[in-house]
Enzyme design. Structure first.
Site, mmCIF file in Angstrom:
data_model
loop_
_atom_site.group_PDB
_atom_site.id
_atom_site.type_symbol
_atom_site.label_atom_id
_atom_site.label_comp_id
_atom_site.label_asym_id
_atom_site.label_seq_id
_atom_site.Cartn_x
_atom_site.Cartn_y
_atom_site.Cartn_z
ATOM 1 N N CYS B 86 0.829 -1.201 0.000
ATOM 2 C CA CYS B 86 0.000 0.000 0.000
ATOM 3 C C CYS B 86 0.870 1.260 0.000
ATOM 4 O O CYS B 86 1.538 1.542 -0.980
ATOM 5 C CB CYS B 86 -0.987 -0.051 1.166
ATOM 6 S SG CYS B 86 -2.330 1.131 0.989
ATOM 7 N N HIS B 194 -3.558 -5.640 1.152
ATOM 8 C CA HIS B 194 -2.851 -5.837 2.426
ATOM 9 C C HIS B 194 -2.795 -7.302 2.824
ATOM 10 O O HIS B 194 -3.710 -7.777 3.509
ATOM 11 C CB HIS B 194 -3.569 -5.065 3.527
ATOM 12 C CG HIS B 194 -3.394 -3.588 3.444
ATOM 13 N ND1 HIS B 194 -2.339 -2.929 4.033
ATOM 14 C CD2 HIS B 194 -4.131 -2.632 2.836
ATOM 15 C CE1 HIS B 194 -2.439 -1.625 3.797
ATOM 16 N NE2 HIS B 194 -3.517 -1.422 3.069
ATOM 17 N N GLU B 196 -0.987 -8.576 5.079
ATOM 18 C CA GLU B 196 -0.818 -8.689 6.541
ATOM 19 C C GLU B 196 -2.158 -8.612 7.266
ATOM 20 O O GLU B 196 -2.261 -9.009 8.423
ATOM 21 C CB GLU B 196 0.151 -7.600 7.041
ATOM 22 C CG GLU B 196 -0.426 -6.206 7.216
ATOM 23 C CD GLU B 196 -0.636 -5.447 5.906
ATOM 24 O OE1 GLU B 196 -0.481 -6.042 4.827
ATOM 25 O OE2 GLU B 196 -0.978 -4.251 5.985
#
Lengths: 81, 222
Positions: B86, B194, B196
């Site tokens: 990002c 994302h 994560e």
């Protein structure tokens, strides 16, 4: 002394904000407007002792390396007294 | 394996990234402050999501001048693994470590929702543990995620198999549905979704873990 730097998206890069503003202007009846591109404007104050030739070079460098992203943007520098 | 998660003022996915590699994958992970000039023997660097320096000027435009980015550039040049997620992706393109730019979403809105991305190549240290074409559902959360590059660069990325993720249903106007790309040497990768945030069962999905798992696998094979 002052310098002005104008940064705008390259003509090939989509500018959705400009398009939205253009559509709003059309809605307001400004039918003569054929396009709007949105950009950024920087006004920079400079120590008056600076040598004008060196100054232009510095401002150009600042515009290219910092204020604009040459991948998507173009810039124009103006020096004022 | 030692991961470093760079923390810029305004990073907000740093802890999530740290958690994904340390808790979910059992690797060593540490934070690296943006003022650091040395990466101290890390195996991989994560540039996390967020709003580094408030995203002032452009996303990533100020971060690229931070001392840590000089170190990250040297690390990447020596073959080290660097992933930018990002805002991290924005920093990588601003720094010139990846080509192109990330511009305002076509629809002008900040988009925050899960999207499906297709693994476009498994020939990379970031996807080597994935199946070809594997679909990863991961959230995007950005206003400037529309990938842009000139035609020649786009052709080159495709010819060199450097598009690593594509959107199944393009949310932001990215050219050629690009959600993630690789550097020419394939050791630097940037992606807008994302991984994560989908790395722990509590999050409802562990789809994203394959990205970090791939990095561990690639390092082990070195």
């Amino acid at each position: 002394m002052r310098a002005r730097v104008y940064v705008s998206l390259k003509p090939t890069v989509l500018d959705p904000q400009g398009k939205t503003i253009h559509a709003a202007l059309k809605g307001l009846g400004y039918t003569a407007i054929s396009d709007v591109r949105q950009g950024k404007f920087f006004e920079i104050r400079i120590d008056p002792q600076t040598d004008p030739a060196a100054l232009r070079k510095q401002i150009e460098q600042i515009a290219r390396d910092v204020l604009a992203n040459p991948v998507i943007e173009e810039y124009r520098v103006e020096l004022l007294d | 394996m030692r991961f470093g998660v760079v923390v810029f003022p305004g990073s907000n996915c740093d802890h999530d990234a740290w958690y994904a590699v340390s808790h979910n994958l059992g690797q060593q992970a540490e934070y690296v402050w943006h003022g650091s000039e040395d990466l101290g023997g890390l195996d991989a660097v994560i540039l996390p999501g967020g709003f580094s320096y408030g995203d002032y000027l452009r996303g990533g435009a100020i971060a690229k001048f931070s001392p840590v980015m000089a170190a990250v550039k040297r690390f990447a040049a020596s073959g080290g693994l660097v992933i930018g997620i990002c805002n991290g992706f924005q920093i990588l393109v601003e720094s010139g470590l990846l080509p192109g730019a990330l511009i305002t979403n076509r629809g002008l809105k900040f988009i925050c929702r899960p999207v499906d991305v297709i693994t476009a190549t498994v020939n990379s240290p970031f996807t080597c543990a994935a199946r070809p074409g594997q679909v990863i559902r991961a959230p995007i959360a950005h206003a400037e995620g529309c990938y842009y590059a000139d035609e020649r660069t786009l052709d080159e990325l495709e010819a060199e198999d450097r598009v690593v993720f594509r959107y199944a249903d393009n949310p932001n106007g990215s050219l050629r549905d690009i959600a993630g790309i690789l550097s020419r040497e394939r050791n630097v990768m940037g992606m807008m979704p994302h991984p994560e945030r989908t790395s722990d069962p509590l999050m409802g999905s562990t789809d994203g873990l394959v990205v970090f798992q791939s990095m561990v696998t690639a390092m082990a094979a070195k």
